[in-house]
Design a protein around this motif. Sequence first.
Motif, PDB file in Angstrom:
ATOM      1  N   THR A  51      -9.178  -5.233  -5.355  1.00  0.00           N
ATOM      2  CA  THR A  51      -8.925  -4.961  -3.949  1.00  0.00           C
ATOM      3  C   THR A  51     -10.164  -4.479  -3.236  1.00  0.00           C
ATOM      4  O   THR A  51     -10.874  -3.630  -3.740  1.00  0.00           O
ATOM      5  CB  THR A  51      -7.785  -3.950  -3.773  1.00  0.00           C
ATOM      6  OG1 THR A  51      -7.548  -3.762  -2.380  1.00  0.00           O
ATOM      7  CG2 THR A  51      -8.078  -2.624  -4.392  1.00  0.00           C
ATOM      8  N   MET A  52     -10.406  -5.012  -2.092  1.00  0.00           N
ATOM      9  CA  MET A  52     -11.411  -4.587  -1.123  1.00  0.00           C
ATOM     10  C   MET A  52     -12.728  -4.155  -1.756  1.00  0.00           C
ATOM     11  O   MET A  52     -13.254  -3.103  -1.462  1.00  0.00           O
ATOM     12  CB  MET A  52     -10.844  -3.476  -0.243  1.00  0.00           C
ATOM     13  CG  MET A  52      -9.627  -3.930   0.531  1.00  0.00           C
ATOM     14  SD  MET A  52      -9.019  -2.713   1.658  1.00  0.00           S
ATOM     15  CE  MET A  52     -10.066  -3.083   3.057  1.00  0.00           C
ATOM     16  N   GLY A  53     -13.245  -4.928  -2.662  1.00  0.00           N
ATOM     17  CA  GLY A  53     -14.564  -4.666  -3.215  1.00  0.00           C
ATOM     18  C   GLY A  53     -14.599  -3.631  -4.325  1.00  0.00           C
ATOM     19  O   GLY A  53     -15.642  -3.389  -4.895  1.00  0.00           O
ATOM     20  N   SER A  54     -13.480  -3.005  -4.632  1.00  0.00           N
ATOM     21  CA  SER A  54     -13.515  -2.029  -5.723  1.00  0.00           C
ATOM     22  C   SER A  54     -13.342  -2.765  -7.042  1.00  0.00           C
ATOM     23  O   SER A  54     -12.905  -3.899  -7.085  1.00  0.00           O
ATOM     24  CB  SER A  54     -12.409  -0.985  -5.553  1.00  0.00           C
ATOM     25  OG  SER A  54     -11.175  -1.487  -6.004  1.00  0.00           O
ATOM     26  N   ASN A  55     -13.674  -2.101  -8.118  1.00  0.00           N
ATOM     27  CA  ASN A  55     -13.509  -2.705  -9.431  1.00  0.00           C
ATOM     28  C   ASN A  55     -12.190  -2.316 -10.080  1.00  0.00           C
ATOM     29  O   ASN A  55     -11.996  -2.517 -11.258  1.00  0.00           O
ATOM     30  CB  ASN A  55     -14.678  -2.307 -10.341  1.00  0.00           C
ATOM     31  CG  ASN A  55     -15.943  -3.011  -9.928  1.00  0.00           C
ATOM     32  OD1 ASN A  55     -15.892  -4.126  -9.415  1.00  0.00           O
ATOM     33  ND2 ASN A  55     -17.070  -2.360 -10.118  1.00  0.00           N
ATOM     34  N   THR A  56     -11.303  -1.720  -9.302  1.00  0.00           N
ATOM     35  CA  THR A  56     -10.002  -1.338  -9.822  1.00  0.00           C
ATOM     36  C   THR A  56      -9.163  -2.579 -10.037  1.00  0.00           C
ATOM     37  O   THR A  56      -8.943  -3.355  -9.118  1.00  0.00           O
ATOM     38  CB  THR A  56      -9.282  -0.405  -8.823  1.00  0.00           C
ATOM     39  OG1 THR A  56     -10.116   0.698  -8.533  1.00  0.00           O
ATOM     40  CG2 THR A  56      -7.972   0.081  -9.384  1.00  0.00           C
ATOM     41  N   ARG A  57      -8.689  -2.750 -11.249  1.00  0.00           N
ATOM     42  CA  ARG A  57      -7.873  -3.927 -11.559  1.00  0.00           C
ATOM     43  C   ARG A  57      -6.457  -3.709 -11.056  1.00  0.00           C
ATOM     44  O   ARG A  57      -5.826  -2.726 -11.381  1.00  0.00           O
ATOM     45  CB  ARG A  57      -7.873  -4.208 -13.042  1.00  0.00           C
ATOM     46  CG  ARG A  57      -9.216  -4.740 -13.512  1.00  0.00           C
ATOM     47  CD  ARG A  57      -9.184  -5.315 -14.899  1.00  0.00           C
ATOM     48  NE  ARG A  57      -8.088  -6.203 -15.183  1.00  0.00           N
ATOM     49  CZ  ARG A  57      -8.060  -7.510 -14.878  1.00  0.00           C
ATOM     50  NH1 ARG A  57      -9.084  -8.038 -14.242  1.00  0.00           N
ATOM     51  NH2 ARG A  57      -7.042  -8.263 -15.209  1.00  0.00           N
ATOM     52  N   LEU A  58      -5.994  -4.652 -10.274  1.00  0.00           N
ATOM     53  CA  LEU A  58      -4.627  -4.625  -9.777  1.00  0.00           C
ATOM     54  C   LEU A  58      -3.852  -5.706 -10.516  1.00  0.00           C
ATOM     55  O   LEU A  58      -3.451  -6.710  -9.953  1.00  0.00           O
ATOM     56  CB  LEU A  58      -4.606  -4.863  -8.259  1.00  0.00           C
ATOM     57  CG  LEU A  58      -5.402  -3.854  -7.442  1.00  0.00           C
ATOM     58  CD1 LEU A  58      -5.340  -4.198  -5.968  1.00  0.00           C
ATOM     59  CD2 LEU A  58      -4.912  -2.444  -7.683  1.00  0.00           C
ATOM     60  N   ASP A  59      -3.665  -5.454 -11.805  1.00  0.00           N
ATOM     61  CA  ASP A  59      -3.113  -6.489 -12.669  1.00  0.00           C
ATOM     62  C   ASP A  59      -1.599  -6.417 -12.838  1.00  0.00           C
ATOM     63  O   ASP A  59      -1.036  -7.111 -13.673  1.00  0.00           O
ATOM     64  CB  ASP A  59      -3.806  -6.465 -14.027  1.00  0.00           C
ATOM     65  CG  ASP A  59      -3.830  -5.087 -14.648  1.00  0.00           C
ATOM     66  OD1 ASP A  59      -3.310  -4.139 -14.027  1.00  0.00           O
ATOM     67  OD2 ASP A  59      -4.382  -4.953 -15.744  1.00  0.00           O
TER      68      ASP A  59
ATOM     69  N   GLU B 216      -3.442   0.331   2.100  1.00  0.00           N
ATOM     70  CA  GLU B 216      -4.222  -0.505   3.015  1.00  0.00           C
ATOM     71  C   GLU B 216      -3.473  -0.732   4.326  1.00  0.00           C
ATOM     72  O   GLU B 216      -4.050  -0.661   5.413  1.00  0.00           O
ATOM     73  CB  GLU B 216      -4.553  -1.839   2.354  1.00  0.00           C
ATOM     74  CG  GLU B 216      -5.571  -1.708   1.244  1.00  0.00           C
ATOM     75  CD  GLU B 216      -5.770  -2.997   0.464  1.00  0.00           C
ATOM     76  OE1 GLU B 216      -5.371  -4.081   0.940  1.00  0.00           O
ATOM     77  OE2 GLU B 216      -6.331  -2.916  -0.642  1.00  0.00           O
ATOM     78  N   MET B 217      -2.167  -1.004   4.245  1.00  0.00           N
ATOM     79  CA  MET B 217      -1.378  -1.255   5.461  1.00  0.00           C
ATOM     80  C   MET B 217      -1.279   0.001   6.308  1.00  0.00           C
ATOM     81  O   MET B 217      -1.321  -0.073   7.539  1.00  0.00           O
ATOM     82  CB  MET B 217       0.014  -1.787   5.113  1.00  0.00           C
ATOM     83  CG  MET B 217       0.010  -3.178   4.511  1.00  0.00           C
ATOM     84  SD  MET B 217      -0.944  -4.406   5.463  1.00  0.00           S
ATOM     85  CE  MET B 217      -0.126  -4.339   7.047  1.00  0.00           C
ATOM     86  N   GLU B 218      -1.176   1.143   5.686  1.00  0.00           N
ATOM     87  CA  GLU B 218      -1.103   2.390   6.453  1.00  0.00           C
ATOM     88  C   GLU B 218      -2.407   2.623   7.207  1.00  0.00           C
ATOM     89  O   GLU B 218      -2.401   3.018   8.366  1.00  0.00           O
ATOM     90  CB  GLU B 218      -0.803   3.557   5.509  1.00  0.00           C
ATOM     91  CG  GLU B 218      -0.177   4.724   6.181  1.00  0.00           C
ATOM     92  CD  GLU B 218       1.244   4.474   6.671  1.00  0.00           C
ATOM     93  OE1 GLU B 218       1.662   5.221   7.567  1.00  0.00           O
ATOM     94  OE2 GLU B 218       1.938   3.563   6.185  1.00  0.00           O
ATOM     95  N   THR B 219      -3.517   2.345   6.558  1.00  0.00           N
ATOM     96  CA  THR B 219      -4.818   2.479   7.218  1.00  0.00           C
ATOM     97  C   THR B 219      -4.930   1.494   8.374  1.00  0.00           C
ATOM     98  O   THR B 219      -5.380   1.857   9.473  1.00  0.00           O
ATOM     99  CB  THR B 219      -5.961   2.256   6.208  1.00  0.00           C
ATOM    100  OG1 THR B 219      -5.841   3.234   5.178  1.00  0.00           O
ATOM    101  CG2 THR B 219      -7.318   2.362   6.871  1.00  0.00           C
ATOM    102  N   LEU B 220      -4.516   0.255   8.162  1.00  0.00           N
ATOM    103  CA  LEU B 220      -4.559  -0.736   9.241  1.00  0.00           C
ATOM    104  C   LEU B 220      -3.658  -0.334  10.403  1.00  0.00           C
ATOM    105  O   LEU B 220      -4.012  -0.526  11.582  1.00  0.00           O
ATOM    106  CB  LEU B 220      -4.154  -2.114   8.715  1.00  0.00           C
ATOM    107  CG  LEU B 220      -5.144  -2.771   7.761  1.00  0.00           C
ATOM    108  CD1 LEU B 220      -4.537  -4.037   7.156  1.00  0.00           C
ATOM    109  CD2 LEU B 220      -6.453  -3.088   8.477  1.00  0.00           C
TER     110      LEU B 220
END
Length: 181
Positions: free
Chosen positions: A27-35, A47-51
């Motif tokens: 997600t968004m350039g991080s290396n956190t795996r969203l598997d 992300e939606m809350e920030t948007l």
Amino acid sequence: MPTALGLTNDKKKTVPGEGPHVSSSTTMGSNTRLDTISKRNHAAAREMETLLWRALCDDPESLKEYIAHDCVMINPLLAPRNSCEPLSKDTEPNVVDVLQAGAGRKFHGFRIHGDPLVVEVDLMAVALVYKISLFRHGRKGTREIVATAGSTWRQTAGADWLLVQFHVQYADEDEEEDEEE
């Protein structure tokens, strides 16, 4: 050696960070795996809350694309006369009217405190709660308003996330100060 499916049976170990990372589960350039679906849902909620808050502060006209037609809300920070009355598509004023009319004029910035707490409501729905600071320009400079917020998001069949519930309330800062003494 690559196979017909593009898989390999090479025994070489890959070193993280070397070579391009082509997984779509980041997600968004991080290396956190969203598997997992759960991890993706949690990340999408944040992300939606920030948007949503960016739209509230910077571009209230774009709010319509984030709000479900059946969204309900209580938000005395934006409602006329600081009302705590529940709002929906059927109330006067309705949710979209209140968000668009009050947002851009009232707040010019925000800061979410820490990481919002997220819980999955269903496979395609999440809820989150958090503390937020909203900033307003006034005659005496910038004023910070601290609030608590909670929202629920539902994912559509087209993979868009829509806000279905939004509750914002002034935080009681006096209680926090009393507890510290």
